[in-house]
Design an enzyme around this catalytic site. Sequence first.
Site, PDB file in Angstrom:
ATOM      1  N   LYS A  11      -8.375  -0.380  -9.199  1.00 19.40           N
ATOM      2  CA  LYS A  11      -9.019  -1.063  -8.062  1.00 19.40           C
ATOM      3  C   LYS A  11     -10.266  -0.309  -7.627  1.00 19.40           C
ATOM      4  O   LYS A  11     -10.206   0.918  -7.414  1.00 19.40           O
ATOM      5  CB  LYS A  11      -8.021  -1.141  -6.894  1.00 19.40           C
ATOM      6  CG  LYS A  11      -8.566  -1.786  -5.617  1.00 19.40           C
ATOM      7  CD  LYS A  11      -7.446  -1.988  -4.595  1.00 19.40           C
ATOM      8  CE  LYS A  11      -7.871  -2.810  -3.396  1.00 19.40           C
ATOM      9  NZ  LYS A  11      -8.460  -2.034  -2.317  1.00 19.40           N
ATOM     10  N   SER A  40       0.824  -1.220   0.000  1.00 20.81           N
ATOM     11  CA  SER A  40       0.000   0.000   0.000  1.00 20.81           C
ATOM     12  C   SER A  40       0.850   1.258   0.000  1.00 20.81           C
ATOM     13  O   SER A  40       1.912   1.306   0.625  1.00 20.81           O
ATOM     14  CB  SER A  40      -0.892  -0.010   1.244  1.00 20.81           C
ATOM     15  OG  SER A  40      -1.457   1.273   1.459  1.00 20.81           O
ATOM     16  N   HIS A  96     -13.467  -2.360  -1.426  1.00 22.00           N
ATOM     17  CA  HIS A  96     -12.568  -1.978  -0.335  1.00 22.00           C
ATOM     18  C   HIS A  96     -12.966  -2.696   0.956  1.00 22.00           C
ATOM     19  O   HIS A  96     -12.816  -2.184   2.060  1.00 22.00           O
ATOM     20  CB  HIS A  96     -12.614  -0.458  -0.145  1.00 22.00           C
ATOM     21  CG  HIS A  96     -11.326   0.202   0.245  1.00 22.00           C
ATOM     22  ND1 HIS A  96     -10.609   1.013  -0.602  1.00 22.00           N
ATOM     23  CD2 HIS A  96     -10.612   0.202   1.400  1.00 22.00           C
ATOM     24  CE1 HIS A  96      -9.529   1.487   0.025  1.00 22.00           C
ATOM     25  NE2 HIS A  96      -9.515   0.997   1.238  1.00 22.00           N
ATOM     26  N   THR A 154      -5.895   2.684  -6.748  1.00 20.51           N
ATOM     27  CA  THR A 154      -7.158   2.587  -5.999  1.00 20.51           C
ATOM     28  C   THR A 154      -8.019   3.813  -6.296  1.00 20.51           C
ATOM     29  O   THR A 154      -7.599   4.948  -6.051  1.00 20.51           O
ATOM     30  CB  THR A 154      -6.870   2.460  -4.497  1.00 20.51           C
ATOM     31  OG1 THR A 154      -6.138   1.251  -4.296  1.00 20.51           O
ATOM     32  CG2 THR A 154      -8.154   2.408  -3.687  1.00 20.51           C
TER      33      THR A 154
HETATM   34  C1  FNR Z   1      -7.693  -1.913   3.401  1.00 22.27           C
HETATM   35  N1  FNR Z   1      -7.808  -1.748   2.030  1.00 22.27           N
HETATM   36  C2  FNR Z   1      -6.921  -0.916   1.365  1.00 22.27           C
HETATM   37  N2  FNR Z   1      -6.985  -0.786   0.003  1.00 22.27           N
HETATM   38  C3  FNR Z   1      -6.090  -0.030  -0.662  1.00 22.27           C
HETATM   39  O1  FNR Z   1      -6.170   0.063  -1.881  1.00 22.27           O
HETATM   40  N3  FNR Z   1      -5.102   0.635   0.023  1.00 22.27           N
HETATM   41  C4  FNR Z   1      -4.988   0.575   1.369  1.00 22.27           C
HETATM   42  O2  FNR Z   1      -4.085   1.154   1.963  1.00 22.27           O
HETATM   43  C5  FNR Z   1      -5.950  -0.197   2.079  1.00 22.27           C
HETATM   44  N4  FNR Z   1      -5.913  -0.270   3.455  1.00 22.27           N
HETATM   45  C6  FNR Z   1      -6.753  -1.141   4.126  1.00 22.27           C
HETATM   46  C7  FNR Z   1      -6.654  -1.278   5.508  1.00 22.27           C
HETATM   47  C8  FNR Z   1      -7.427  -2.217   6.171  1.00 22.27           C
HETATM   48  C9  FNR Z   1      -7.277  -2.366   7.654  1.00 22.27           C
HETATM   49  C10 FNR Z   1      -8.333  -3.037   5.446  1.00 22.27           C
HETATM   50  C11 FNR Z   1      -9.145  -4.095   6.123  1.00 22.27           C
HETATM   51  C12 FNR Z   1      -8.471  -2.868   4.087  1.00 22.27           C
HETATM   52  C13 FNR Z   1      -8.758  -2.562   1.250  1.00 22.27           C
HETATM   53  C14 FNR Z   1      -8.132  -3.891   0.831  1.00 22.27           C
HETATM   54  O3  FNR Z   1      -7.167  -3.702  -0.164  1.00 22.27           O
HETATM   55  C15 FNR Z   1      -9.184  -4.865   0.263  1.00 22.27           C
HETATM   56  O4  FNR Z   1      -9.884  -4.246  -0.775  1.00 22.27           O
HETATM   57  C16 FNR Z   1     -10.154  -5.346   1.341  1.00 22.27           C
HETATM   58  O5  FNR Z   1      -9.472  -5.639   2.536  1.00 22.27           O
HETATM   59  C17 FNR Z   1     -10.891  -6.580   0.863  1.00 22.27           C
HETATM   60  O6  FNR Z   1     -11.916  -6.913   1.744  1.00 22.27           O
HETATM   61  P1  FNR Z   1     -11.794  -8.057   2.879  1.00 22.27           P
HETATM   62  O7  FNR Z   1     -11.533  -9.329   2.174  1.00 22.27           O
HETATM   63  O8  FNR Z   1     -10.703  -7.623   3.801  1.00 22.27           O
HETATM   64  O9  FNR Z   1     -13.105  -8.008   3.566  1.00 22.27           O
END
Ligand code: FNR
Length: 395
Positions: free
Chosen positions: A266, A133, A290, A184
């Site tokens: 994304k 990230s 997300h 994203t």
């Molecule tokens: C994320 N997600 C996320 N996405 C992204 O593009 N950049 C980021 O920095 C983050 N940070 C982030 C932090 C936390 C704590 C979570 C739980 C999620 C979203 C992540 O990439 C992804 O899309 C989701 O986590 C998918 O859903 P599930 O499977 O975790 O429910």
Amino acid sequence: MSDDATPVPFGNYQYEIYLQGLAGQTPDLPVAWDALERAAAAKLDEGARGYVFGGAGSEDTQRENVEALARWRIVPRMLRDVSTRDVRTTVFATTMPAPVLLSPVGVQSIIHPEGELAVARAAGELGVPMVASTASSHTLEDIAQAGGAGAPRWFQLYWPKDDDLTASFVGRAEAAGYEAIVVTLDTPLLAWRPRDLQGAYLPFLKSVGIANYLADPVFRAALAKPPEEDPQAAVGHFVGQFSNPAATWDGIDRIRSLTRLPIVLKGINHPDDAREARARGVDGVLVSNHGGRQVDGAQAAIDALPGVVEAVGDDLTVLFDSGIRSGADVLKAIALGADATLVGRPYLWGLALAGADGVKTVLRSLLAELDLTLALSGHRALDTVGPEILARRSD
Ligand code: FNR
């Protein structure tokens, strides 16, 4: 992987566990996914727990992501010789042991002190690609180094307001050996997230999760004093740069012109957005909401997948995340047309409980479950698996 011809039977992980049982050992971590989730929740402090386990609004979409996957049911087939299976996948130039990557997750030091470095080590050992990230607690260069020379890695871009900073992030990712850029799109603003709001918890305001910015020459050049001398001013500049609510599709053309690496968008859910992505010359889309952290009330990501696959699946790589909680879920997403899936929260549970070892355990378990579910459903490879292996649950 053993060699090019012989795929690793990931399911054999279960025999390793049973054999350790003969020596009186049982797994350190809960094996059932829901028990693992509960144990991780109990381990984290309240702020981190809210950040990791929480979502937007009523968390209705977060729940729906999981429930919608459960509405798809696998219909097992019998007597089809499943003695060897092969789930290896190649996406762009990245080969992976299974169609599983790690979703980009920011600020992982709130979960474990080693954060992304531990995740990179675990993923690197297994050859599972990590998507690092922009909002990581460690720099993208340090994460790349922790993964090791051959570890497959992609970089997720939160697209800053300043074009020069965008170019700098992309250039740094290229130089550090990242093989694709995941842009994203669903976070032009932070959503209303009640758990974080209740605790007034946003680690970035305390300079946690902004390592990539603080180390960046373009970011630093815009500051009157270096971040080490005036951290609050650096945080202020980060807040101003982090996202761009005025962004439109034309900006994708600029990002496209910055790099020859494959670009994945994304947060695509609508077929028309997928078509627009194709028209802008990107290489893939990631169907995702997300993890229910942005639009509360949004449809489940898995319900958006078939429409996107139908619109662009012949031309673009289609990836999927949001709600993957088991090997069966990976199989369902592949059956519905995803080329590969990303797993999010489950690897954070492993990280919270046991650092790199915990992430490795989660990944090995997920791949084992995928391999066994594939075999027991009567299939040997994922590229021959389509919607015909699924039925809808009648609710
Ligand atoms: C994320 N997600 C996320 N996405 C992204 O593009 N950049 C980021 O920095 C983050 N940070 C982030 C932090 C936390 C704590 C979570 C739980 C999620 C979203 C992540 O990439 C992804 O899309 C989701 O986590 C998918 O859903 P599930 O499977 O975790 O429910």
